[in-house]
Design a protein around this motif. Structure first.
Motif, PDB file in Angstrom:
ATOM      1  N   TRP A   1       0.449   3.587  -3.175  1.00 28.78           N
ATOM      2  CA  TRP A   1      -0.193   4.866  -2.845  1.00 28.78           C
ATOM      3  C   TRP A   1       0.714   5.641  -1.885  1.00 28.78           C
ATOM      4  O   TRP A   1       0.412   5.787  -0.689  1.00 28.78           O
ATOM      5  CB  TRP A   1      -1.558   4.625  -2.200  1.00 28.78           C
ATOM      6  N   LYS A  32       1.412   8.723  -1.420  1.00 23.56           N
ATOM      7  CA  LYS A  32       0.963  10.007  -0.876  1.00 23.56           C
ATOM      8  C   LYS A  32      -0.300   9.876  -0.036  1.00 23.56           C
ATOM      9  O   LYS A  32      -0.792  10.878   0.486  1.00 23.56           O
ATOM     10  CB  LYS A  32       0.717  10.997  -2.020  1.00 23.56           C
ATOM     11  N   GLU A  33      -0.812   8.663   0.090  1.00 25.20           N
ATOM     12  CA  GLU A  33      -2.031   8.461   0.870  1.00 25.20           C
ATOM     13  C   GLU A  33      -1.689   7.802   2.200  1.00 25.20           C
ATOM     14  O   GLU A  33      -0.704   7.061   2.306  1.00 25.20           O
ATOM     15  CB  GLU A  33      -3.024   7.587   0.092  1.00 25.20           C
ATOM     16  N   CYS A  85       0.829  -1.211   0.000  1.00 20.97           N
ATOM     17  CA  CYS A  85       0.000   0.000   0.000  1.00 20.97           C
ATOM     18  C   CYS A  85       0.863   1.261   0.000  1.00 20.97           C
ATOM     19  O   CYS A  85       0.557   2.242  -0.697  1.00 20.97           O
ATOM     20  CB  CYS A  85      -0.930  -0.008   1.217  1.00 20.97           C
ATOM     21  N   ARG A 113      -8.274  -1.644   0.153  1.00 19.65           N
ATOM     22  CA  ARG A 113      -7.347  -0.856  -0.659  1.00 19.65           C
ATOM     23  C   ARG A 113      -6.659  -1.732  -1.705  1.00 19.65           C
ATOM     24  O   ARG A 113      -6.521  -1.346  -2.874  1.00 19.65           O
ATOM     25  CB  ARG A 113      -6.310  -0.204   0.260  1.00 19.65           C
TER      26      ARG A 113
END
Length: 246
Positions: free
Chosen positions: A170, A172-173, A166, A185
């Motif tokens: 992702w 920046k999340e 993850c 996710r």
């Protein structure tokens, strides 16, 4: 003659005295016998009463012991019935739990079958191919639990790996807070990877155009909407290999 006349009364008196003494002795003997008989009768009656009391007490004790034994036997029978009922319920739970474990972990069946077979060999069963009994299911359940423990160790590592994926896909999340959010996710990981592929392709094409434009100022970018037919970089193996090495 005169002497004889005087002797007869004297002897008669002696006989009378002796008879009286014998009579008195007989009466005393009779009284003594009666007394002894009475005493013997009283002693016999007392002994009989004592024997009757002992017999009555023995009967009472025996009856009490028999009642206690009856109560104990009834309690033992009730306990045995309870144990049999509990054993049946335990066997039912073992079979039910083993069936549930098999449904959740079907890949554990081979390991469970091997463990049951090993147990039957150790027990030297006459018919090793007989249907499983509750104890066989218990052995199988134990084998499945061992299998689940092994899987559980990998599942712990899997969560850490999922979180790392993850973070990479992702960056920046924020990282999901729990396993459920992480799973949700990762369901979109395929689409995310396709987006990355498209982005990487665009970035590669842009880098190639930048290099080409830096060498050829009058390069017509509108001409790069498709491949040129019979291009030397596609038809010439040497130039194709050189292009691919780049």
């Amino acid at each position: 003659m005169f002497t004889l006349v005087f002797r007869i009364p004297a002897e008669k008196e002696q006989l009378f005295t002796a008879h009286r003494e014998v009579k008195e002795q007989a009466m005393q003997a009779e009284l003594r016998h009666a007394r002894e008989l009475k005493e013997a009768k009283a002693a016999a009656e007392a002994k009989l009463d004592e024997s009757l009391k002992e017999y009555t007490n023995s009967i009472a004790v025996l009856r009490a012991e028999m009642e206690e034994e009856t109560v104990a036997r009834k309690a033992a029978q009730d306990r045995l019935a309870l144990l049999e009922a509990e054993q049946k319920e335990y066997d039912r739970l073992v079979l039910q739990t083993d069936a549930l474990a098999l449904r959740l972990f079907p890949h554990s069946q081979a390991h469970a079958v091997n463990k049951v077979a090993e147990r039957r060999v150790e027990q030297e069963m006459a018919n090793p191919d007989a249907p499983w009994d509750p104890y066989d299911h218990l052995v199988a359940l134990s084998a499945r639990v061992q299998h689940m423990r092994s899987v559980d160790r990998h599942l712990a590592d899997l969560l850490d790996v999922a979180i790392q994926i993850c973070k990479v896909l992702w960056p920046k999340e924020p990282v999901p807070a729990n396993i459920t959010l992480t799973t949700n996710r990762l369901k979109h990981a395929g689409r995310r990877i396709r987006e990355w592929k498209c982005s990487a392709a665009r970035a590669g094409a842009d880098a190639a155009l930048r290099i080409a434009c830096s060498w050829y100022d009058d390069l017509d970018l509108d001409a790069f909407h498709s491949l040129r037919a019979d291009a030397p970089t596609d038809t010439d193996p040497a130039r194709t290999a050189k292009r691919q090495d780049r």
